[in-house]
Design an enzyme around this catalytic site. Structure first.
Site, PDB file in Angstrom:
ATOM      1  N   ASP A   1      -7.950  -5.405  -0.001  1.00  0.00           N
ATOM      2  CA  ASP A   1      -8.404  -6.310  -1.067  1.00  0.00           C
ATOM      3  C   ASP A   1      -8.007  -7.754  -0.848  1.00  0.00           C
ATOM      4  OD1 ASP A   1      -7.574  -3.526  -2.986  1.00  0.00           O
ATOM      5  OD2 ASP A   1      -9.608  -4.301  -2.743  1.00  0.00           O
TER       6      ASP A   1
ATOM      7  N   HIS B   1       0.853  -1.193   0.000  1.00  0.00           N
ATOM      8  CA  HIS B   1       0.000   0.000   0.000  1.00  0.00           C
ATOM      9  C   HIS B   1       0.889   1.242   0.000  1.00  0.00           C
ATOM     10  CE1 HIS B   1      -3.179   2.815   1.128  1.00  0.00           C
ATOM     11  NE2 HIS B   1      -4.008   1.864   0.730  1.00  0.00           N
TER      12      HIS B   1
END
Ligand code: SDX
Length: 431
Positions: A366, A308
């Site tokens: 996700d 991320h």
């Protein structure tokens, strides 16, 4: 505009420039370079915006090092546990948690706008049946500006409010219609006596041939998935919505732009890509092969659902999602889910691997969401549309914040030009 707390000095060659600095409520101080080009005739350079604050915002805050996510100051873990998506929508839009009357009024306004203009059904019929539901959603949400003219004047606060409610109310209906169209089943109208999440599940899975009863386990899991995806600072799709909105484009066109950006596998498309990756890995014994590929500089393969830009610790949403995956599969009686087993073992191995530790790569939102959505009966192609319908409130809240900023101006970045210098045209005979 924020109030300067101190001045930074920038020296270029023998000249120095004073740049004001501002302090946030929480997080790093910012350096205001807005006047730098006018003073020093230089641009700053930050292609991925890794060190650039594009706006001032009061909506969401992420502490990437601590793995903390706050919606209007409230930790996501507390909201996921104690709140529900429509209450989070109210919080993101208006800045405070609603009291009973405010919640009832907001819920009524959203519930009574969940149907779409009947002619939109024809609009769907222009798509191929095998179109990806994200393609359909981009088209249909963009087309809302062709159906709802009376809420496209961005300078009218009342029309902005109407557009916000319409977007939040109708996007689950549009997502469900995209799904129904892709499987060749008739569209299902919303029912006002169902919850926001329950309505969406029924519009997706109800068929005329039999009654559909909302499963409370799936309803709660769906609502939690919506809350976890609702907003996330200035991510790529939110920045797209803000940039589109800065030109004065109508809200439906801006949200359609956000949906298009979210579709990318590096962003919201990762939930579909992650489940497909877990399926490709198939069994736990093949994990080392994929870890090696993820570490191989010459292999473009990346672990989907991992890493991320901001989180350099666990994504708090992934933690909640992992717990929810265990609960939902268990309550559904799905015990030996191979995909979940692979996901957990992949997480364990990756988090012990020096490559992932050094680069601070952790599972993101996700990584587990697809496992829950698959257990609910959704095809992988519906994972990103569900992300989009959940994020719609964040996009709208950020768009409203930008539009109502009196200092707002059109976003227009500059560049580091490294192309050809000025040169004269040469006729084809001379080339
Ligand atoms: C979302 O921004 C948001 O807030 C987004 C989001 C939201 O709610 O809106 O949180 C939703 O988009 C989550 C992210 C979903 N995407 C994925 O899961 C796709 C896989 N992840 C990567 O593509 C990547 O981690 C990104 C895109 C998420 C972040 O990329 P960055 O910040 O540009 O980091 P990078 O590509 O510069 O990576 C840093 C290093 C690189 O190695 P070096 O070049 O330094 O040697 O880490 C490596 C990368 O190769 N790396 C990975 C990796 N992610 C980064 N290596 C293997 N597998 C990965 N998943």
């Amino acid at each position: 505009m924020p109030t300067p707390i101190k001045t930074a000095k920038l020296t270029i060659d023998d000249k120095s420039y004073d740049l004001p600095m501002y302090a946030p409520t929480v997080g790093p101080d910012v350096l205001d370079i807005g006047k730098l080009y006018g003073q020093a005739d230089v641009f700053t350079f930050d292609p991925g915006f890794t060190s650039t604050a594009a706006c001032e915002s009061t909506i969401t805050y992420i502490d990437g090092d601590k793995g903390e996510l706050l919606y209007r100051g409230y930790p996501i873990e507390q909201l996921a546990e104690q709140s529900h998506h429509l209450e989070v929508c109210y919080l993101l839009l208006y800045g405070e948690l609603p009291n009973k009357e405010q919640m009832i009024d907001f819920e009524n306004r959203v519930t009574r706008h969940t149907m779409v203009h009947e002619q939109m059904h024809n609009f769907f019929r222009g798509f191929r049946r095998d179109a990806h539901p994200m393609a359909t959603m981009v088209g249909v949400v963009g087309a809302m500006s062709a159906f709802y003219h009376d809420s496209t004047d961005i300078n009218d606060p009342w029309q902005r409010e109407v557009a916000a409610i319409r977007m939040i109310a109708k996007i689950p209906t549009i997502a469900a219609m995209a799904y129904k169209y892709s499987v060749g089943q008739p569209f299902v109208y919303p029912k006002n006596d169902l919850s926001y999440a329950g309505n969406f599940l029924r519009m997706c899975f109800s068929v005329p041939a039999e009654e559909y009863v909302v499963n409370p386990i799936l309803e709660k899991a769906m609502d939690r998935i919506m809350m976890l995806h609702a907003d996330h600072e200035q991510n790529a799709s939110t920045s797209t919505v803000r940039l589109a909105g800065s030109s004065g484009a109508n809200p439906f066109a801006c949200i359609a732009a956000g949906i298009a950006c979210l579709w990318g596998p590096a962003h919201g498309g990762a939930n579909q890509a992650c489940l497909e990756m877990l399926r490709e890995i198939g069994t736990v014994d093949r994990i080392p092969e994929f870890i090696a590929r993820a570490k191989d500089k010459n292999d473009p393969f990346r672990l989907m659902g991992f890493g991320h830009r901001v989180y350099k610790n666990f994504d708090p949403r992934a933690k909640v999602m992992k717990q929810s995956a265990d609960e939902v599969l268990d309550l559904l009686g799905i015990h030996d889910n191979e995909t979940l087993k692979v996901a957990k073992e992949l997480e364990r191995i990756a988090l012990e691997d020096p490559y992932f530790i050094e680069k601070k790569l952790y599972p993101n939102v996700d990584f587990y969401s697809g496992i829950i959505l698959e257990a609910m009966g959704f095809p992988t192609a519906m994972f990103t549309p569900i992300f989009a319908l959940s994020r719609a409130v964040g996009w709208i809240a950020q768009w409203k914040e930008m539009i109502s900023d009196p200092a707002g101006k059109i976003g227009r970045p500059r560049q580091l030009y490294v192309g050809a210098p000025k040169r004269d045209y040469v006729a084809v005979e001379g080339r």
